[in-house]
Design an enzyme around this catalytic site. Structure first.
Site, PDB file in Angstrom:
ATOM      1  N   TYR A 187       0.818  -1.212   0.000  1.00 54.95           N
ATOM      2  CA  TYR A 187       0.000   0.000   0.000  1.00 54.95           C
ATOM      3  C   TYR A 187       0.852   1.263   0.000  1.00 54.95           C
ATOM      4  CZ  TYR A 187      -4.249  -2.703   0.683  1.00 54.95           C
ATOM      5  OH  TYR A 187      -5.289  -3.569   0.518  1.00 54.95           O
ATOM      6  N   LYS A 198       3.887 -14.679   4.467  1.00 53.86           N
ATOM      7  CA  LYS A 198       4.213 -15.466   3.279  1.00 53.86           C
ATOM      8  C   LYS A 198       5.726 -15.382   3.103  1.00 53.86           C
ATOM      9  CE  LYS A 198       2.518 -17.824  -0.152  1.00 53.86           C
ATOM     10  NZ  LYS A 198       1.698 -19.017  -0.054  1.00 53.86           N
ATOM     11  N   ASP A 254      -1.912 -18.642   3.563  1.00 48.69           N
ATOM     12  CA  ASP A 254      -2.907 -19.468   2.859  1.00 48.69           C
ATOM     13  C   ASP A 254      -3.458 -20.544   3.791  1.00 48.69           C
ATOM     14  OD1 ASP A 254      -0.203 -19.962   2.544  1.00 48.69           O
ATOM     15  OD2 ASP A 254      -0.366 -20.989   0.631  1.00 48.69           O
ATOM     16  N   ASP A 310      -5.991  -6.271   5.291  1.00 49.35           N
ATOM     17  CA  ASP A 310      -7.168  -5.774   4.584  1.00 49.35           C
ATOM     18  C   ASP A 310      -8.062  -6.958   4.175  1.00 49.35           C
ATOM     19  OD1 ASP A 310      -8.887  -4.098   3.282  1.00 49.35           O
ATOM     20  OD2 ASP A 310      -7.499  -3.480   1.715  1.00 49.35           O
TER      21      ASP A 310
END
Ligand code: NAD
Length: 336
Positions: free
Chosen positions: A126, A173, A207, A231
């Site tokens: 972002y 991740k 995930d 988000d």
């Protein structure tokens, strides 16, 4: 009771409806307050400002330190930077806190959800640093700094300690983004080991974490993650407890705080008096706690819990037929 000055940004779409309902509830609960109402988003452009975040609005939040904000629409493809990103960056509101809890009277698959998402609010993807390398090839830069990663980790552990939470799980991740998510993880691990070894700590690849959330969210406590993941996971978790109409949020910095619902301006239902104002009312409760107005906050929370549990006056998203104002009136009636 000291009088508070609070900046109120009604916002766009359903924003004016839910913020006016929230304002009525807060006033009915007895808060001594002066609202400083100022525009942002499309409303600011409509009022003749040349930026979606007018300088006056920003300066008022800097001066009064607290704002209650309705959702805003950022015009797509017109070169305006998102109001939310501008606000979070200019005021250094580095921590987004989004509590997601099951509510009596709101039927969902799981009944015992109590998760708090703590999202890093200032960097990651972002940062808005995008480039066209050659025509047809564009890049977006993911930024992670040790300062921001350490700051959000410390915020999360401090929040857990103050609010008696037992465990923090970092979603990441780092198996793919070894440097950026690796730095996020290392910073959280360091704060855990050096400053808060008493809080349980866990790391989960995002995930697999998302699968865990939908399989059994009742085992999760505080989820800490970087900007984009936070988000997405916020909306995912909202779906577990009744949708976007019931999830509040706050954006906290060292010098200011902006309270707003997780949901957007919902143009599909704007102006119809059907939006659920509860998410913004709950955000106002978080704001009152931040202002140390715990009694007023509790009064509102007890009232909306009772209205939901009774189940007679629910908005459309929760299976009822009450309008925005009717729902707010039911909460106000409970406080008398
Ligand atoms: P949205 O959250 O506005 O709407 C998603 C769905 O949820 C819609 O079907 C909507 O009707 C429903 N919904 C949302 N809030 C509700 C409520 N209070 N009561 C009942 N139903 C509700 O998301 P979107 O459609 O992706 O975004 C619309 C606009 O909002 C976009 O311009 C986006 O940029 C903006 N947005 C702003 C914020 C913010 O200001 N904090 C956050 C997210 C999106």
């Amino acid at each position: 009771m000291a009088k508070h000055t609070i900046v109120l940004i009604p916002g766009d779409g359903i924003g004016p409806e839910v913020s006016s309902a929230t304002r009525r509830v807060v006033e009915a609960a007895g808060l001594s307050v002066e609202w400083c109402e100022l525009p942002a988003g499309q409303a600011a452009l409509d009022q003749g400002h040349d930026n979606v975040l007018p300088q006056r609005t920003l300066a008022a939040i800097q001066a009064h330190k607290v704002a209650l904000k309705g959702p805003v629409t950022t015009p797509v493809g017109k070169g305006f930077k998102s109001v939310n990103v501008q606000l979070r960056k200019s005021l250094n509101l580095y921590a987004a806190v989004r509590p997601v809890r099951s509510l009596e009277g709101v039927k969902t698959r799981f009944s015992n959800v109590n998760i708090v998402i703590i999202r890093e609010n200032t960097e990651g993807l972002y940062s808005g640093i995008e480039n066209e390398v050659v025509p047809g090839v564009v890049t977006s830069l993911k930024v992670a700094t040790e300062v921001a990663c350490t700051r959000i980790a410390r915020f999360a552990f401090r929040y857990a300690t103050r609010r008696h939470h037992k465990k923090i799980t970092v979603f990441h991740k780092a198996n793919i983004m070894k440097m950026t998510d690796g730095l996020f993880l290392n910073s959280a691990r360091k704060i855990h080991e050096e400053e808060y070894p008493n809080i349980d700590y866990d790391e989960v690849i995002i995930d697999a974490g998302c699968m865990k959330i939908v399989q059994d969210p009742t085992r999760l406590d505080i989820l800490l993650m970087e900007n984009l993941y936070g988000d997405l996971v916020s909306d995912l978790c909202a779906g577990l407890v009744g949708g976007l109409g019931v999830v509040p949020g706050s954006n906290i910095g060292d010098d200011a705080a902006v309270f707003e619902a997780v949901h957007g301006s919902a143009p599909d239902i704007a102006g119809k008096n059907v939006a659920n104002p509860l998410a913004l009312i709950m955000s106002a409760v978080m704001m009152l706690e931040h202002l140390h107005e715990d009694a007023v906050a509790k009064k509102i929370q007890t009232a909306y819990d009772a209205v939901l549990a009774e189940g007679k006056t629910l908005t459309r998203d929760l299976g009822g037929s009450a309008g925005t104002n009717e729902f707010a009136d039911a909460i106000i009636a409970r406080m008398k």
